[in-house]
Design a protein around this motif. Sequence first.
Motif, PDB file in Angstrom:
ATOM      1  N   TRP A 109     -40.302  14.304   5.652  1.00  0.00           N
ATOM      2  CA  TRP A 109     -40.916  13.469   6.696  1.00  0.00           C
ATOM      3  C   TRP A 109     -40.023  12.278   7.027  1.00  0.00           C
ATOM      4  N   GLN A 131     -49.245   7.189  15.338  1.00  0.00           N
ATOM      5  CA  GLN A 131     -50.131   8.019  14.512  1.00  0.00           C
ATOM      6  C   GLN A 131     -50.183   9.445  15.060  1.00  0.00           C
ATOM      7  N   GLU A 132     -50.200   9.585  16.380  1.00  0.00           N
ATOM      8  CA  GLU A 132     -50.229  10.910  16.991  1.00  0.00           C
ATOM      9  C   GLU A 132     -48.944  11.683  16.691  1.00  0.00           C
ATOM     10  N   TYR A 134     -47.009  11.206  14.043  1.00  0.00           N
ATOM     11  CA  TYR A 134     -47.077  11.507  12.611  1.00  0.00           C
ATOM     12  C   TYR A 134     -48.003  12.694  12.350  1.00  0.00           C
ATOM     13  N   ASP A 135     -49.181  12.672  12.982  1.00  0.00           N
ATOM     14  CA  ASP A 135     -50.145  13.766  12.799  1.00  0.00           C
ATOM     15  C   ASP A 135     -49.574  15.085  13.314  1.00  0.00           C
ATOM     16  N   LEU A 138     -47.177  16.554  10.700  1.00  0.00           N
ATOM     17  CA  LEU A 138     -47.885  17.143   9.566  1.00  0.00           C
ATOM     18  C   LEU A 138     -48.618  18.427   9.961  1.00  0.00           C
ATOM     19  N   ALA A 139     -49.068  18.476  11.198  1.00  0.00           N
ATOM     20  CA  ALA A 139     -49.819  19.647  11.652  1.00  0.00           C
ATOM     21  C   ALA A 139     -48.918  20.835  11.963  1.00  0.00           C
ATOM     22  N   GLY A 296     -50.143   4.509   5.171  1.00  0.00           N
ATOM     23  CA  GLY A 296     -49.633   4.677   6.525  1.00  0.00           C
ATOM     24  C   GLY A 296     -48.751   3.541   6.998  1.00  0.00           C
ATOM     25  N   PHE A 372     -51.579  20.141   4.859  1.00  0.00           N
ATOM     26  CA  PHE A 372     -51.850  19.246   5.985  1.00  0.00           C
ATOM     27  C   PHE A 372     -52.141  20.016   7.278  1.00  0.00           C
ATOM     28  N   ASN A 373     -52.177  21.335   7.203  1.00  0.00           N
ATOM     29  CA  ASN A 373     -52.430  22.127   8.413  1.00  0.00           C
ATOM     30  C   ASN A 373     -53.262  23.370   8.076  1.00  0.00           C
TER      31      ASN A 373
END
Length: 468
Positions: A109, A131-132, A134-135, A138-139, A296, A372-373
């Motif tokens: 990451w 945040q979007e 980062y998400d 991970l997704a 975070g 995470f997914n």
Amino acid sequence: MDREKFGSRLGFILISAGCAIGLGNVWRFPYIVGQYGGAAFVLLIVFFLLVFALPILVMEFSAGRASRKGIARSYNALEPPGTRWHRFKWVALAGNYLLMMFYTVVTGWMLAFMVRSMAGAFEGLDATGVQEVYDALLANPVESAAYMLVTVAVGVLVTRAGLQKGIERVTKVMMAALFVVLAVLCVRAVTLPGAGEGLAFYLMPDFGKLFAGATPAEQWSTFFEAVFAAMGQAFFMVSVGMGSMSIFGSYLGKERRLTGEALGIAGLDVLVAVMAGLVIFPACFAFGVEPGAGPGLVFVTLPAVFSQMPLGQLWGALFFLFMSFAALSTVIAVFENIIGFSMDEWGVPRGRACVVSGVLIAVLSLPCVLGFNVWAGFEVPGIGNIQAVEDFLISNTILPIGSLVLLLFCTMRRGWGWDAFVREADTGEGLRFPRWARGYVRFVLPVLIAAVLAAGYLPIVRTWLGMA
């Protein structure tokens, strides 16, 4: 075959420091200091680093140097006949693999965020926008796995080149670059308009902040919570308990006493953590960001802060370059410990050990990626997802138990014993291990480690009892 040795004392110090300097310093340290009120908590961490973690670090180096082996054979070589201390080596090996199972993913990451920062992906984004991003990372199991594989490949290639030509040479360059980048970031952060409030929070101790928000009845429990958090952080920062340091002790000559060497490594460890705080806290206060934002803070809050700075793309890229170097230095060191285990225990050649271990770590790291997914619904009550479970097993179980085993081994008559340990630690020139500390090390320190172990499990037990 003769045991490999470091090419220089500097190489040993930087590689050992590189093993200790990692996400515990530059990811966990800032947000936990922010959560517990700043400078007073930093002093607690430094205090426990000296009286709590440093003696165990000396013991791990001593066991490695005396046996000329890593954790795979050091207990076998030093234990009295008929004892079974060597059985712990399998727990230590499992701990090294467990650490790499999520550490390679988080390091990936860091690399991904460095690439994104260089490409200007965070320009103009607020914390919600970051945040979007980062998400989304991970997704995406394919991208996350790809960066994990890059991290594993770095570990394999560097360790395959050997101690001096690979690990020592690369780590020296990486650590030098880490300090240069960190120094540049420190200068930029402390000269930001409004940075003074962050410096005061971070550098001027106010022990009253340890009790912030607590009622008079809750103050003692709040204080002890902060104390145990500081003990746990000190423990985490020096990476003792699963043989990560004993392998480097096994490559050492007898020229220097080990207490001074351990103190120098711990000093570098603290220096990097403190400098990371000098980057993060002035930046947070300059842009009105909560310093106790939690895990975070690095991946979500700071990119949003950098995006508001002039030349934010440059500062963000440099920050994640520094974070990547810190994480990769630990990855390389732990890889060497795993590979050294195969070489010592089974006589596997270095090249083959690197390839087999690399493939195994890559496969074992996939659950963390998928947690995470694809497997995002999996959670252990009171702990969390797959990555949190792996982190908990290392930080709250294997590290304290391993340190307790090593401590008892170095102080008990039915182990290696106090006299043998001190004789090894004090061989050479430099600072001696304090012999007056025998009672403290033998009786007080085990209780403190047991308390940290219990404190780590107490919230989990409360959660499970509440669910019953």
